[in-house]
Design a protein around this motif. Structure first.
Motif, PDB file in Angstrom:
ATOM      1  N   THR A  20     -34.684 -37.321  62.233  1.00  0.00           N
ATOM      2  CA  THR A  20     -35.925 -36.952  62.925  1.00  0.00           C
ATOM      3  C   THR A  20     -36.323 -38.014  63.940  1.00  0.00           C
ATOM      4  OG1 THR A  20     -36.664 -35.749  60.953  1.00  0.00           O
ATOM      5  CG2 THR A  20     -38.330 -36.293  62.600  1.00  0.00           C
ATOM      6  N   LEU A  21     -36.268 -39.288  63.514  1.00  0.00           N
ATOM      7  CA  LEU A  21     -36.610 -40.376  64.439  1.00  0.00           C
ATOM      8  C   LEU A  21     -35.627 -40.423  65.607  1.00  0.00           C
ATOM      9  CD1 LEU A  21     -37.511 -43.234  61.917  1.00  0.00           C
ATOM     10  CD2 LEU A  21     -39.077 -42.008  63.421  1.00  0.00           C
ATOM     11  N   PHE A  22     -34.345 -40.217  65.292  1.00  0.00           N
ATOM     12  CA  PHE A  22     -33.339 -40.285  66.351  1.00  0.00           C
ATOM     13  C   PHE A  22     -33.520 -39.151  67.357  1.00  0.00           C
ATOM     14  CE2 PHE A  22     -29.146 -39.648  68.214  1.00  0.00           C
ATOM     15  CZ  PHE A  22     -28.800 -40.947  68.555  1.00  0.00           C
ATOM     16  N   VAL A  23     -33.786 -37.933  66.838  1.00  0.00           N
ATOM     17  CA  VAL A  23     -34.001 -36.795  67.733  1.00  0.00           C
ATOM     18  C   VAL A  23     -35.219 -37.027  68.608  1.00  0.00           C
ATOM     19  CG1 VAL A  23     -34.635 -34.349  67.790  1.00  0.00           C
ATOM     20  CG2 VAL A  23     -32.814 -35.127  66.268  1.00  0.00           C
ATOM     21  N   TRP A  24     -36.255 -37.635  67.996  1.00  0.00           N
ATOM     22  CA  TRP A  24     -37.477 -37.927  68.752  1.00  0.00           C
ATOM     23  C   TRP A  24     -37.225 -38.969  69.843  1.00  0.00           C
ATOM     24  CZ3 TRP A  24     -41.164 -42.247  68.054  1.00  0.00           C
ATOM     25  CH2 TRP A  24     -42.334 -42.062  68.800  1.00  0.00           C
ATOM     26  N   LEU A  25     -36.383 -39.968  69.543  1.00  0.00           N
ATOM     27  CA  LEU A  25     -36.109 -41.047  70.507  1.00  0.00           C
ATOM     28  C   LEU A  25     -34.917 -40.735  71.419  1.00  0.00           C
ATOM     29  CD1 LEU A  25     -36.500 -44.123  68.116  1.00  0.00           C
ATOM     30  CD2 LEU A  25     -38.126 -43.379  69.868  1.00  0.00           C
ATOM     31  N   LEU A  26     -34.132 -39.697  71.076  1.00  0.00           N
ATOM     32  CA  LEU A  26     -32.901 -39.428  71.806  1.00  0.00           C
ATOM     33  C   LEU A  26     -33.101 -39.238  73.304  1.00  0.00           C
ATOM     34  CD1 LEU A  26     -29.860 -39.049  71.473  1.00  0.00           C
ATOM     35  CD2 LEU A  26     -30.269 -36.606  71.104  1.00  0.00           C
ATOM     36  N   PRO A  27     -34.067 -38.423  73.750  1.00  0.00           N
ATOM     37  CA  PRO A  27     -34.232 -38.249  75.205  1.00  0.00           C
ATOM     38  C   PRO A  27     -34.478 -39.564  75.933  1.00  0.00           C
ATOM     39  CG  PRO A  27     -35.464 -36.574  74.011  1.00  0.00           C
ATOM     40  CD  PRO A  27     -34.996 -37.558  73.002  1.00  0.00           C
ATOM     41  N   VAL A  28     -35.313 -40.416  75.328  1.00  0.00           N
ATOM     42  CA  VAL A  28     -35.617 -41.710  75.964  1.00  0.00           C
ATOM     43  C   VAL A  28     -34.371 -42.581  75.998  1.00  0.00           C
ATOM     44  CG1 VAL A  28     -37.027 -43.798  75.808  1.00  0.00           C
ATOM     45  CG2 VAL A  28     -38.015 -41.569  75.213  1.00  0.00           C
ATOM     46  N   LEU A  29     -33.642 -42.618  74.885  1.00  0.00           N
ATOM     47  CA  LEU A  29     -32.429 -43.441  74.829  1.00  0.00           C
ATOM     48  C   LEU A  29     -31.382 -42.964  75.835  1.00  0.00           C
ATOM     49  CD1 LEU A  29     -32.060 -43.787  70.943  1.00  0.00           C
ATOM     50  CD2 LEU A  29     -32.831 -45.549  72.540  1.00  0.00           C
ATOM     51  N   ILE A  30     -31.169 -41.635  75.862  1.00  0.00           N
ATOM     52  CA  ILE A  30     -30.173 -41.087  76.785  1.00  0.00           C
ATOM     53  C   ILE A  30     -30.587 -41.341  78.229  1.00  0.00           C
ATOM     54  CG2 ILE A  30     -29.119 -38.942  77.608  1.00  0.00           C
ATOM     55  CD1 ILE A  30     -27.981 -39.936  74.989  1.00  0.00           C
ATOM     56  N   LYS A  31     -31.882 -41.191  78.510  1.00  0.00           N
ATOM     57  CA  LYS A  31     -32.356 -41.427  79.875  1.00  0.00           C
ATOM     58  C   LYS A  31     -32.106 -42.867  80.292  1.00  0.00           C
ATOM     59  CE  LYS A  31     -36.474 -41.140  82.780  1.00  0.00           C
ATOM     60  NZ  LYS A  31     -37.924 -40.813  82.844  1.00  0.00           N
ATOM     61  N   ASN A  32     -32.416 -43.811  79.394  1.00  0.00           N
ATOM     62  CA  ASN A  32     -32.195 -45.226  79.725  1.00  0.00           C
ATOM     63  C   ASN A  32     -30.712 -45.525  79.909  1.00  0.00           C
ATOM     64  OD1 ASN A  32     -34.921 -45.855  79.633  1.00  0.00           O
ATOM     65  ND2 ASN A  32     -34.875 -46.368  77.446  1.00  0.00           N
ATOM     66  N   LEU A 140     -24.990 -35.341  77.340  1.00  0.00           N
ATOM     67  CA  LEU A 140     -24.982 -36.560  76.533  1.00  0.00           C
ATOM     68  C   LEU A 140     -25.838 -36.402  75.275  1.00  0.00           C
ATOM     69  CD1 LEU A 140     -25.192 -39.369  79.254  1.00  0.00           C
ATOM     70  CD2 LEU A 140     -23.277 -38.882  77.730  1.00  0.00           C
ATOM     71  N   GLN A 141     -27.004 -35.758  75.428  1.00  0.00           N
ATOM     72  CA  GLN A 141     -27.863 -35.523  74.268  1.00  0.00           C
ATOM     73  C   GLN A 141     -27.178 -34.623  73.237  1.00  0.00           C
ATOM     74  OE1 GLN A 141     -31.578 -33.981  75.703  1.00  0.00           O
ATOM     75  NE2 GLN A 141     -32.357 -35.975  76.339  1.00  0.00           N
ATOM     76  N   SER A 142     -26.523 -33.582  73.710  1.00  0.00           N
ATOM     77  CA  SER A 142     -25.835 -32.665  72.794  1.00  0.00           C
ATOM     78  C   SER A 142     -24.721 -33.374  72.039  1.00  0.00           C
ATOM     79  CB  SER A 142     -25.262 -31.482  73.579  1.00  0.00           C
ATOM     80  OG  SER A 142     -26.290 -30.758  74.227  1.00  0.00           O
ATOM     81  N   ILE A 143     -23.922 -34.167  72.773  1.00  0.00           N
ATOM     82  CA  ILE A 143     -22.823 -34.894  72.135  1.00  0.00           C
ATOM     83  C   ILE A 143     -23.366 -35.884  71.110  1.00  0.00           C
ATOM     84  CG2 ILE A 143     -20.964 -36.555  72.525  1.00  0.00           C
ATOM     85  CD1 ILE A 143     -20.559 -35.186  75.280  1.00  0.00           C
ATOM     86  N   ALA A 144     -24.412 -36.621  71.497  1.00  0.00           N
ATOM     87  CA  ALA A 144     -24.992 -37.606  70.589  1.00  0.00           C
ATOM     88  C   ALA A 144     -25.547 -36.938  69.337  1.00  0.00           C
ATOM     89  CB  ALA A 144     -26.097 -38.394  71.306  1.00  0.00           C
ATOM     90  N   PHE A 145     -26.204 -35.786  69.495  1.00  0.00           N
ATOM     91  CA  PHE A 145     -26.783 -35.077  68.346  1.00  0.00           C
ATOM     92  C   PHE A 145     -25.697 -34.563  67.405  1.00  0.00           C
ATOM     93  CE2 PHE A 145     -28.537 -31.258  66.308  1.00  0.00           C
ATOM     94  CZ  PHE A 145     -29.639 -31.827  65.679  1.00  0.00           C
ATOM     95  N   ILE A 146     -24.620 -34.002  67.988  1.00  0.00           N
ATOM     96  CA  ILE A 146     -23.520 -33.490  67.160  1.00  0.00           C
ATOM     97  C   ILE A 146     -22.863 -34.627  66.377  1.00  0.00           C
ATOM     98  CG2 ILE A 146     -21.214 -32.460  67.254  1.00  0.00           C
ATOM     99  CD1 ILE A 146     -22.227 -30.801  69.652  1.00  0.00           C
ATOM    100  N   VAL A 147     -22.632 -35.751  67.058  1.00  0.00           N
ATOM    101  CA  VAL A 147     -22.029 -36.907  66.387  1.00  0.00           C
ATOM    102  C   VAL A 147     -22.927 -37.406  65.262  1.00  0.00           C
ATOM    103  CG1 VAL A 147     -21.341 -39.314  66.686  1.00  0.00           C
ATOM    104  CG2 VAL A 147     -20.664 -37.608  68.388  1.00  0.00           C
TER     105      VAL A 147
END
Length: 439
Positions: A20-32, A140-147
């Protein structure tokens, strides 16, 4: 809830929180990450342009008579421009800006850098459109989420397998030392194989505790058995002497009354001794299970034996054997005592003009005999101790009872693997439910 279940639940919940935390932070992380990658590309292209200018001169970009240079890709997602710098400020930064390219207005991530060539100052700008930058964010978000999901599933499975492995010795301790033993005969000690020091210590501690319990129970059994045997002889001798004194004509009537009271006391003592001896013999497996008898015949024998007592309180006795069953490999004498004691108690603690109902039915895969009375009932506080031979209830004291009837019932039931359930309500009545094992 089992320990294994708790560990699995904790691992699952903790990983769900992480997801949950990762999904919440994922857009910000991927953007950076995407921005940093884009900035790195811009700096690399800047270094390539500067190297070209250094080795080939500015004329490789700006021809004679021209003051600037501009180049775009066909879809205008990348551009490079070089023009003379008239401000003279030191520039080297990256920021988002809008540029108008021909008829289109496009937002770019632009690197601005000024340099000197052929004694002139030039401003270099390299831009990558933000649309092309953002196009990489979704994949990138999709790949990161699947992994991430795959890793979470793998770790949950690994945690479960490891928990099963690490807790297997504990399960063996519970199964072999506690559940799979016949109390209080635990048998010989077999060490559970484990490399966990805590489980080794637990296994040894349980064994030592069981040894102490088994030794104590064995001493108690031996004492009850020996004491019962030893008491029977002097009791029989005293009874014989009292009976002989009754036959003597010289004994006064007043003395005969006292002798009669003594005989009653001896009869009570003899009954208690026989009861304790019976319990000891049952618990030491001194009875054989070689009899076959139907439930209806057994209950009829109990009724024939005790029917005279029903008349004293005008109690109605109802017997309903809906589904008869032949009990095989049982001890008829002990089962007769079991039913006799329960019916006797139902009479003893019943009311005048009360009712006793004995019904035998099949409930699913079980065969059940219910003994129901309309007596004074048992309080909720007393229910847990009614089978304890060392506890005597108030009802037993009021009825001048030994309080050993139900302990005998429990010993006989355990000997035949019969489960007993008791439902009782004060001033309403009681029901003793006997659940027989599958025959």
């Amino acid at each position: 809830m089992k320990l294994r279940t708790k560990l699995t639940l904790f691992n699952t919940i903790s990983k769900l929180v992480i997801v949950t935390l990762f999904v919440w932070l994922l857009p910000v992380l991927i953007k950076n990450i995407n921005v940093n990658y884009t900035d790195s590309r811009l700096r690399k292209q800047r270094d390539e342009v500067l190297q070209t200018v250094k080795h080939q001169g500015i004329r490789s970009y700006i021809q004679n008579g021209e003051s600037d240079y501009a180049a775009y890709t066909p879809i205008k997602d990348v551009y490079v421009s070089i023009e003379e710098d008239t401000l003279g400020e030191k520039l080297d930064f990256i920021k988002n800006e809008v540029r108008k390219v021909e008829a289109d207005t496009i937002a770019y991530r632009i690197l601005s850098h000024n340099f000197t060539a052929d004694k002139k100052n030039y401003l270099l700008e390299i831009g990558i459109s933000l649309d092309s930058v953002n196009e990489r964010t979704g994949p990138l978000q999709s790949i990161a989420f699947i992994v991430l999901v795959a890793m979470i599933i793998l770790t949950i499975v690994a945690d479960q397998l490891y928990s099963d492995y690490i807790l297997r010795p504990l399960g063996m301790i519970i199964k072999t030392k506690l559940v799979g033993t016949k109390f209080p005969n635990f048998g010989s000690y077999k060490q559970v194989q484990t490399t966990t020091n805590d489980f080794q210590h637990l296994d040894l501690s349980i064994h030592q505790m069981i040894q102490t319990i088994e030794s104590t129970f064995q001493k108690e059994r031996e004492f009850i058995s020996n004491a019962s045997h030893e008491l029977m002889t002097p009791i029989s001798i005293l009874q014989s002497k009292i009976e002989n004194m009754f036959e003597e004509e010289t004994v006064a009537d007043e003395l005969k009354v006292r002798l009669l009271e003594m005989q009653k006391i001896l009869n009570r003592l003899k009954s208690i001794t026989k009861t304790l001896l019976l319990i000891s013999q049952i618990e030491n497996d001194q009875f054989l299970k070689e009899d076959n008898i139907t439930v209806s015949a057994l209950l009829q024998e109990v009724y024939d034996e005790i029917s005279i007592r029903l008349q004293d309180k005008n109690i109605t006795f109802e017997m309903a054997v809906h589904d008869d069953l032949t009990l095989t490999k049982v001890n008829k004498f002990l089962l007769f005592n079991l039913f006799f004691n329960l019916v006797n108690n139902a009479i003893k603690y019943n009311r005048e003009n009360g009712t006793i109902t004995v019904e035998a039915i099949k409930e699913g895969n079980n065969y059940v005999v219910n003994i129901i009375d309309t007596g004074i009932g048992i309080s909720t506080a007393d229910l847990p101790i009614i089978f304890n031979r060392f506890k005597k209830l108030k009802q037993a004291l009021q009825q001048d009872s030994f309080g050993l009837g139900l302990p005998i019932v429990k010993s006989i039931a355990d000997f035949h693997q019969i489960k007993i359930e008791v439902i009782s309500e004060k001033e309403v009545g009681s029901m003793f439910k006997l659940i027989f094992p599958a025959m």
